[in-house]
Design a protein around this motif. Structure first.
Motif, PDB file in Angstrom:
ATOM      1  N   ARG A  11       0.851  -1.188   0.000  1.00  0.00           N
ATOM      2  CA  ARG A  11       0.000   0.000   0.000  1.00  0.00           C
ATOM      3  C   ARG A  11       0.884   1.234   0.000  1.00  0.00           C
ATOM      4  N   LYS A  12       1.103   1.780  -1.149  1.00  0.00           N
ATOM      5  CA  LYS A  12       1.927   2.969  -1.272  1.00  0.00           C
ATOM      6  C   LYS A  12       1.176   4.178  -0.730  1.00  0.00           C
ATOM      7  N   PRO A  13       1.889   5.145  -0.170  1.00  0.00           N
ATOM      8  CA  PRO A  13       1.214   6.337   0.355  1.00  0.00           C
ATOM      9  C   PRO A  13       0.452   7.069  -0.738  1.00  0.00           C
ATOM     10  N   SER A  14      -0.702   7.607  -0.356  1.00  0.00           N
ATOM     11  CA  SER A  14      -1.544   8.306  -1.322  1.00  0.00           C
ATOM     12  C   SER A  14      -2.070   9.581  -0.690  1.00  0.00           C
ATOM     13  N   VAL A  15      -2.282  10.599  -1.518  1.00  0.00           N
ATOM     14  CA  VAL A  15      -2.827  11.855  -1.016  1.00  0.00           C
ATOM     15  C   VAL A  15      -4.296  11.710  -0.667  1.00  0.00           C
ATOM     16  N   LEU A  16      -4.947  10.661  -1.170  1.00  0.00           N
ATOM     17  CA  LEU A  16      -6.355  10.419  -0.871  1.00  0.00           C
ATOM     18  C   LEU A  16      -6.458   9.328   0.181  1.00  0.00           C
ATOM     19  N   PRO A  17      -6.967   9.639   1.362  1.00  0.00           N
ATOM     20  CA  PRO A  17      -7.072   8.625   2.421  1.00  0.00           C
ATOM     21  C   PRO A  17      -8.254   7.686   2.154  1.00  0.00           C
ATOM     22  N   GLY A  18      -8.340   6.652   2.979  1.00  0.00           N
ATOM     23  CA  GLY A  18      -9.485   5.766   2.884  1.00  0.00           C
ATOM     24  C   GLY A  18      -9.299   4.650   1.887  1.00  0.00           C
ATOM     25  N   PHE A  19      -8.138   3.980   1.917  1.00  0.00           N
ATOM     26  CA  PHE A  19      -7.893   2.888   0.973  1.00  0.00           C
ATOM     27  C   PHE A  19      -8.896   1.756   1.168  1.00  0.00           C
ATOM     28  N   GLY A  20      -9.134   1.380   2.423  1.00  0.00           N
ATOM     29  CA  GLY A  20     -10.052   0.274   2.703  1.00  0.00           C
ATOM     30  C   GLY A  20     -11.459   0.525   2.194  1.00  0.00           C
ATOM     31  N   PRO A  21     -12.091   1.634   2.589  1.00  0.00           N
ATOM     32  CA  PRO A  21     -13.448   1.899   2.081  1.00  0.00           C
ATOM     33  C   PRO A  21     -13.514   2.037   0.562  1.00  0.00           C
ATOM     34  N   ALA A  22     -12.487   2.667  -0.022  1.00  0.00           N
ATOM     35  CA  ALA A  22     -12.494   2.830  -1.479  1.00  0.00           C
ATOM     36  C   ALA A  22     -12.404   1.483  -2.180  1.00  0.00           C
ATOM     37  N   LEU A  23     -11.496   0.608  -1.693  1.00  0.00           N
ATOM     38  CA  LEU A  23     -11.362  -0.720  -2.281  1.00  0.00           C
ATOM     39  C   LEU A  23     -12.629  -1.538  -2.079  1.00  0.00           C
ATOM     40  N   GLY A  24     -13.211  -1.450  -0.892  1.00  0.00           N
ATOM     41  CA  GLY A  24     -14.445  -2.187  -0.632  1.00  0.00           C
ATOM     42  C   GLY A  24     -15.589  -1.730  -1.519  1.00  0.00           C
ATOM     43  N   THR A  25     -15.705  -0.411  -1.707  1.00  0.00           N
ATOM     44  CA  THR A  25     -16.756   0.118  -2.573  1.00  0.00           C
ATOM     45  C   THR A  25     -16.547  -0.335  -4.018  1.00  0.00           C
ATOM     46  N   THR A  26     -15.282  -0.316  -4.464  1.00  0.00           N
ATOM     47  CA  THR A  26     -14.990  -0.741  -5.826  1.00  0.00           C
ATOM     48  C   THR A  26     -15.345  -2.201  -6.047  1.00  0.00           C
ATOM     49  N   LEU A  27     -14.925  -3.053  -5.118  1.00  0.00           N
ATOM     50  CA  LEU A  27     -15.222  -4.483  -5.247  1.00  0.00           C
ATOM     51  C   LEU A  27     -16.718  -4.756  -5.157  1.00  0.00           C
ATOM     52  N   ALA A  28     -17.407  -4.004  -4.279  1.00  0.00           N
ATOM     53  CA  ALA A  28     -18.861  -4.186  -4.176  1.00  0.00           C
ATOM     54  C   ALA A  28     -19.559  -3.788  -5.470  1.00  0.00           C
ATOM     55  N   TYR A  29     -19.107  -2.681  -6.061  1.00  0.00           N
ATOM     56  CA  TYR A  29     -19.701  -2.240  -7.327  1.00  0.00           C
ATOM     57  C   TYR A  29     -19.477  -3.279  -8.428  1.00  0.00           C
TER      58      TYR A  29
END
Length: 282
Positions: A11-29
């Motif tokens: 998990r490389k650092p990103s200016v946008l926080p919330g990797f877990g929720p973003a990944l979960g939303t993507t997989l759910a979609y």
């Protein structure tokens, strides 16, 4: 390396926080709208057995529809790649009166309902239409033939190529072309060795998008195709016919085969696109 260290390295650092929720939303979609519906179609197909699937897709009418769909989609995508590149080149490199109007008109197939596009093309290319009447004395019939399908798919696929090639062409540095000319290269050599390698990935992307649109296009085709079995019938129409006859197993079988063919074609184009990028990077 510990598990925590491995995760932090992945998990490389990103200016946008919330990797877990973003990944979960993507997989759910992806699961709800792509994977689960397609998986349900495949399960419905093979719930009746492999023999029924083979029997459904190997019917002469089904094979003829696949032949027409694939040939017309490939032909239209190739035409879109050629004319889309020319149109993008003109829009980027040459100022002319009405430039903004032409640029906006490129997106019309995106906004225009496909049924409206089909009716408009049919009225133009029918034997008594404006263009069809000019072609009839030459023995050329467009409407109600596979040629009409080619015209319709080219119409709806052209914007994909233009809009993928245009930004790359705008960012292409003119200094490279000037350096090529200074070194004695002809215009053709400059185009083939300097410009095309940079445009090839975007052009392949546009080709793939036009091909994908052509494989699944329905509304604009059924009006101009004539829908003659074994002649100008496309796979999406055949699926609709099977559904209207309540043959859900047959429709699912044809849809599954179409899904497999589209996946293989797009995967191959994606690999080719990646190879061209690596070649250009070298």
């Amino acid at each position: 390396m510990t598990q925590a260290g491995w995760i932090s390295g992945w998990r490389k650092p990103s200016v946008l926080p919330g990797f877990g929720p973003a990944l979960g939303t993507t997989l759910a979609y992806l699961s709800l709208f792509v994977i689960i519906p397609l998986g349900a179609m495949v399960l419905t197909t093979f719930a009746h057995g492999w023999a029924d699937f083979v029997g459904a897709v190997l019917q002469p009418r089904v094979l003829a529809a696949f032949r027409v769909t694939l040939l017309c989609a490939f032909g239209a995508a190739a035409l879109c790649a050629l004319f889309g590149l020319l149109l993008a080149w003109v829009l980027v490199r040459y100022p002319f009166p009405g430039h903004r109007l032409v640029d906006a008109a490129v997106d019309l197939p995106f906004a225009l309902p496909t049924a409206v596009a089909g009716i408009a093309l049919t009225s133009l290319y029918a034997p008594n239409g404006w263009i069809g009447a000019l072609l009839a004395p030459l023995g050329i019939q467009v409407a109600f033939t596979p040629l009409g399908i080619l015209v319709a798919l080219t119409f709806v696929g052209l914007p994909f190529v233009v809009r993928t090639v245009q930004p790359v062409l705008q960012d292409l540095e003119r200094e490279q072309e000037e350096a090529s000319a200074i070194l004695g290269a002809t215009r053709l050599q400059t185009f083939t060795r300097v410009i095309m390698p940079a445009l090839a990935p975007a052009l392949l992307t546009g080709f793939a998008m036009a091909l994908a649109r052509g494989l699944g296009e329905y509304g604009s085709v059924i009006f101009i195709a004539g829908n003659k079995p074994m002649v100008s019938e496309i796979v999406p129409l055949l699926i609709v016919i099977e559904l209207e006859q309540f043959n859900y197993a047959g429709a699912a079988a044809i849809g599954t085969l179409m899904l497999a063919v589209a996946f293989v074609l797009l995967f191959a184009i994606n690999r080719l696109q990646r190879w061209t990028r690596l070649q250009h990077a070298d």
